[in-house]
Design a protein around this motif. Structure first.
Motif, PDB file in Angstrom:
ATOM      1  N   SER A  29      34.166 -25.450  -4.472  1.00 54.89           N
ATOM      2  CA  SER A  29      35.232 -26.291  -5.021  1.00 54.89           C
ATOM      3  C   SER A  29      36.170 -26.847  -3.953  1.00 54.89           C
ATOM      4  CB  SER A  29      36.038 -25.517  -6.064  1.00 54.89           C
ATOM      5  OG  SER A  29      36.797 -24.495  -5.459  1.00 54.89           O
ATOM      6  N   LYS A  30      36.082 -26.339  -2.732  1.00 52.68           N
ATOM      7  CA  LYS A  30      36.885 -26.888  -1.633  1.00 52.68           C
ATOM      8  C   LYS A  30      36.414 -28.284  -1.253  1.00 52.68           C
ATOM      9  CE  LYS A  30      38.007 -22.385   0.327  1.00 52.68           C
ATOM     10  NZ  LYS A  30      37.819 -21.490   1.479  1.00 52.68           N
ATOM     11  N   SER A  31      35.124 -28.565  -1.418  1.00 50.14           N
ATOM     12  CA  SER A  31      34.608 -29.888  -1.052  1.00 50.14           C
ATOM     13  C   SER A  31      33.967 -30.630  -2.226  1.00 50.14           C
ATOM     14  CB  SER A  31      33.588 -29.759   0.084  1.00 50.14           C
ATOM     15  OG  SER A  31      32.501 -28.953  -0.327  1.00 50.14           O
ATOM     16  N   VAL A  32      33.672 -29.937  -3.313  1.00 52.50           N
ATOM     17  CA  VAL A  32      33.052 -30.559  -4.491  1.00 52.50           C
ATOM     18  C   VAL A  32      34.062 -30.528  -5.630  1.00 52.50           C
ATOM     19  CG1 VAL A  32      31.196 -30.374  -6.187  1.00 52.50           C
ATOM     20  CG2 VAL A  32      30.748 -29.819  -3.796  1.00 52.50           C
ATOM     21  N   LYS A  33      34.352 -31.692  -6.190  1.00 45.99           N
ATOM     22  CA  LYS A  33      35.313 -31.783  -7.286  1.00 45.99           C
ATOM     23  C   LYS A  33      34.583 -31.903  -8.621  1.00 45.99           C
ATOM     24  CE  LYS A  33      38.408 -31.764  -4.174  1.00 45.99           C
ATOM     25  NZ  LYS A  33      38.668 -30.436  -3.693  1.00 45.99           N
ATOM     26  N   ASN A  34      35.295 -31.641  -9.683  1.00 42.96           N
ATOM     27  CA  ASN A  34      34.791 -31.799 -11.054  1.00 42.96           C
ATOM     28  C   ASN A  34      33.599 -30.908 -11.376  1.00 42.96           C
ATOM     29  OD1 ASN A  34      36.728 -33.886 -11.492  1.00 42.96           O
ATOM     30  ND2 ASN A  34      35.349 -35.329 -10.491  1.00 42.96           N
ATOM     31  N   ILE A  35      33.625 -29.658 -10.913  1.00 46.92           N
ATOM     32  CA  ILE A  35      32.539 -28.724 -11.232  1.00 46.92           C
ATOM     33  C   ILE A  35      32.561 -28.461 -12.729  1.00 46.92           C
ATOM     34  CG2 ILE A  35      31.686 -26.370 -10.928  1.00 46.92           C
ATOM     35  CD1 ILE A  35      32.676 -26.494  -8.036  1.00 46.92           C
ATOM     36  N   ARG A  36      31.392 -28.604 -13.352  1.00 45.15           N
ATOM     37  CA  ARG A  36      31.275 -28.431 -14.802  1.00 45.15           C
ATOM     38  C   ARG A  36      30.666 -27.091 -15.184  1.00 45.15           C
ATOM     39  NH1 ARG A  36      30.737 -33.252 -18.036  1.00 45.15           N
ATOM     40  NH2 ARG A  36      32.340 -34.673 -17.309  1.00 45.15           N
ATOM     41  N   SER A  37      29.649 -26.648 -14.421  1.00 46.36           N
ATOM     42  CA  SER A  37      28.969 -25.406 -14.791  1.00 46.36           C
ATOM     43  C   SER A  37      28.234 -24.831 -13.589  1.00 46.36           C
ATOM     44  CB  SER A  37      27.974 -25.652 -15.929  1.00 46.36           C
ATOM     45  OG  SER A  37      26.923 -26.488 -15.491  1.00 46.36           O
ATOM     46  N   VAL A  38      27.824 -23.591 -13.759  1.00 44.85           N
ATOM     47  CA  VAL A  38      27.025 -22.913 -12.739  1.00 44.85           C
ATOM     48  C   VAL A  38      25.891 -22.185 -13.446  1.00 44.85           C
ATOM     49  CG1 VAL A  38      28.512 -20.877 -12.715  1.00 44.85           C
ATOM     50  CG2 VAL A  38      27.074 -21.351 -10.757  1.00 44.85           C
ATOM     51  N   TYR A  39      24.695 -22.285 -12.890  1.00 44.37           N
ATOM     52  CA  TYR A  39      23.519 -21.621 -13.427  1.00 44.37           C
ATOM     53  C   TYR A  39      23.009 -20.641 -12.379  1.00 44.37           C
ATOM     54  CZ  TYR A  39      18.625 -20.951 -14.698  1.00 44.37           C
ATOM     55  OH  TYR A  39      17.406 -20.401 -14.983  1.00 44.37           O
ATOM     56  N   VAL A  40      22.948 -19.367 -12.727  1.00 47.41           N
ATOM     57  CA  VAL A  40      22.441 -18.361 -11.802  1.00 47.41           C
ATOM     58  C   VAL A  40      20.921 -18.398 -11.883  1.00 47.41           C
ATOM     59  CG1 VAL A  40      22.404 -15.930 -11.166  1.00 47.41           C
ATOM     60  CG2 VAL A  40      24.503 -16.943 -12.098  1.00 47.41           C
ATOM     61  N   GLN A  41      20.318 -18.936 -10.846  1.00 44.71           N
ATOM     62  CA  GLN A  41      18.869 -19.118 -10.820  1.00 44.71           C
ATOM     63  C   GLN A  41      18.142 -17.844 -10.420  1.00 44.71           C
ATOM     64  OE1 GLN A  41      17.557 -22.622  -8.772  1.00 44.71           O
ATOM     65  NE2 GLN A  41      15.614 -21.716  -8.246  1.00 44.71           N
ATOM     66  N   ASP A  42      18.734 -17.092  -9.490  1.00 45.32           N
ATOM     67  CA  ASP A  42      18.047 -15.911  -8.963  1.00 45.32           C
ATOM     68  C   ASP A  42      19.077 -14.905  -8.472  1.00 45.32           C
ATOM     69  OD1 ASP A  42      15.765 -14.462  -8.248  1.00 45.32           O
ATOM     70  OD2 ASP A  42      15.723 -15.295  -6.227  1.00 45.32           O
ATOM     71  N   GLN A  43      18.746 -13.630  -8.602  1.00 39.12           N
ATOM     72  CA  GLN A  43      19.588 -12.552  -8.096  1.00 39.12           C
ATOM     73  C   GLN A  43      18.720 -11.609  -7.271  1.00 39.12           C
ATOM     74  OE1 GLN A  43      20.789 -10.946 -11.899  1.00 39.12           O
ATOM     75  NE2 GLN A  43      22.823 -11.817 -11.669  1.00 39.12           N
ATOM     76  N   SER A  44      19.308 -11.057  -6.209  1.00 37.57           N
ATOM     77  CA  SER A  44      18.602 -10.061  -5.407  1.00 37.57           C
ATOM     78  C   SER A  44      19.647  -9.144  -4.770  1.00 37.57           C
ATOM     79  CB  SER A  44      17.727 -10.713  -4.338  1.00 37.57           C
ATOM     80  OG  SER A  44      18.521 -11.441  -3.428  1.00 37.57           O
ATOM     81  N   ALA A  45      19.164  -8.073  -4.159  1.00 40.70           N
ATOM     82  CA  ALA A  45      20.078  -7.137  -3.517  1.00 40.70           C
ATOM     83  C   ALA A  45      19.411  -6.543  -2.282  1.00 40.70           C
ATOM     84  CB  ALA A  45      20.472  -6.019  -4.481  1.00 40.70           C
ATOM     85  N   ASN A  46      20.219  -6.229  -1.286  1.00 42.38           N
ATOM     86  CA  ASN A  46      19.756  -5.519  -0.102  1.00 42.38           C
ATOM     87  C   ASN A  46      20.010  -4.033  -0.302  1.00 42.38           C
ATOM     88  OD1 ASN A  46      18.901  -7.751   1.285  1.00 42.38           O
ATOM     89  ND2 ASN A  46      20.686  -7.873   2.612  1.00 42.38           N
ATOM     90  N   ILE A  47      19.084  -3.235   0.179  1.00 38.87           N
ATOM     91  CA  ILE A  47      19.174  -1.781   0.046  1.00 38.87           C
ATOM     92  C   ILE A  47      19.132  -1.147   1.432  1.00 38.87           C
ATOM     93  CG2 ILE A  47      18.092   0.277  -0.962  1.00 38.87           C
ATOM     94  CD1 ILE A  47      18.974  -1.768  -3.063  1.00 38.87           C
ATOM     95  N   LYS A  48      20.000  -0.152   1.642  1.00 35.89           N
ATOM     96  CA  LYS A  48      19.988   0.612   2.880  1.00 35.89           C
ATOM     97  C   LYS A  48      20.254   2.071   2.529  1.00 35.89           C
ATOM     98  CE  LYS A  48      21.869   0.727   7.534  1.00 35.89           C
ATOM     99  NZ  LYS A  48      22.781   0.101   8.486  1.00 35.89           N
ATOM    100  N   ASN A  49      19.409   2.956   2.991  1.00 36.00           N
ATOM    101  CA  ASN A  49      19.538   4.389   2.693  1.00 36.00           C
ATOM    102  C   ASN A  49      19.649   4.650   1.189  1.00 36.00           C
ATOM    103  OD1 ASN A  49      19.491   5.036   5.466  1.00 36.00           O
ATOM    104  ND2 ASN A  49      21.697   4.700   5.605  1.00 36.00           N
ATOM    105  N   ASN A  50      18.788   3.974   0.440  1.00 35.17           N
ATOM    106  CA  ASN A  50      18.734   4.125  -1.023  1.00 35.17           C
ATOM    107  C   ASN A  50      20.015   3.704  -1.747  1.00 35.17           C
ATOM    108  OD1 ASN A  50      16.069   5.109  -0.952  1.00 35.17           O
ATOM    109  ND2 ASN A  50      16.824   7.160  -0.483  1.00 35.17           N
ATOM    110  N   GLU A  51      20.827   2.870  -1.123  1.00 38.02           N
ATOM    111  CA  GLU A  51      22.058   2.362  -1.737  1.00 38.02           C
ATOM    112  C   GLU A  51      22.076   0.840  -1.651  1.00 38.02           C
ATOM    113  OE1 GLU A  51      24.616   4.060  -3.170  1.00 38.02           O
ATOM    114  OE2 GLU A  51      23.594   5.976  -2.860  1.00 38.02           O
ATOM    115  N   VAL A  52      22.607   0.202  -2.685  1.00 39.46           N
ATOM    116  CA  VAL A  52      22.778  -1.258  -2.656  1.00 39.46           C
ATOM    117  C   VAL A  52      23.912  -1.582  -1.694  1.00 39.46           C
ATOM    118  CG1 VAL A  52      23.377  -3.299  -3.989  1.00 39.46           C
ATOM    119  CG2 VAL A  52      21.940  -1.530  -5.007  1.00 39.46           C
ATOM    120  N   THR A  53      23.623  -2.419  -0.716  1.00 39.34           N
ATOM    121  CA  THR A  53      24.638  -2.783   0.275  1.00 39.34           C
ATOM    122  C   THR A  53      25.134  -4.218   0.107  1.00 39.34           C
ATOM    123  OG1 THR A  53      22.932  -3.451   1.861  1.00 39.34           O
ATOM    124  CG2 THR A  53      23.744  -1.172   1.989  1.00 39.34           C
ATOM    125  N   GLU A  54      24.348  -5.056  -0.572  1.00 40.64           N
ATOM    126  CA  GLU A  54      24.733  -6.462  -0.714  1.00 40.64           C
ATOM    127  C   GLU A  54      24.043  -7.066  -1.929  1.00 40.64           C
ATOM    128  OE1 GLU A  54      25.042  -9.975   2.466  1.00 40.64           O
ATOM    129  OE2 GLU A  54      22.981  -9.350   2.075  1.00 40.64           O
TER     130      GLU A  54
END
Length: 66
Positions: A29-54
Motif C-alpha cells: 500500500s506504500k506504492s499501490v493505491k486503491n487495494i480492493r482485495s487480497v487472495y492467499v494463493q499459497d502458504q508454506s513454512a520453514n522448519i528448523k529443529n522440528n520447530e516452525v521458524t518462518e
C-alpha cells in the motif's frame, strides 16, 4: 467502469501466515493505491529443529487502476 489489476506478492513472518499477509498488504500500500482485495494463493513454512521458524505466503493483490 472500474479497471482492476492484480499483482503477485511474496511475504514472510516469524509469527503467522496472517501476519505475513498483513505485512504484505501494508508494504504494497506504500506504492499501490486503491487495494480492493487480497487472495492467499499459497502458504508454506520453514522448519528448523522440528520447530516452525518462518511462515510464508504467496498473495495476489487486486487494486483499482485510476
Amino acid at each position: 467502469m472500474a479497471v482492476l489489476k492484480v499483482i503477485e506478492v511474496l511475504s514472510n513472518s516469524e509469527k503467522s501466515w496472517e501476519d505475513a499477509t498483513r505485512k504484505a498488504v501494508k508494504h504494497a500500500s506504500k506504492s499501490v493505491k486503491n487495494i480492493r482485495s487480497v487472495y492467499v494463493q499459497d502458504q508454506s513454512a520453514n522448519i528448523k529443529n522440528n520447530e516452525v521458524t518462518e511462515f510464508r505466503v504467496n498473495l495476489k493483490i487486486t487494486f483499482e487502476v485510476e
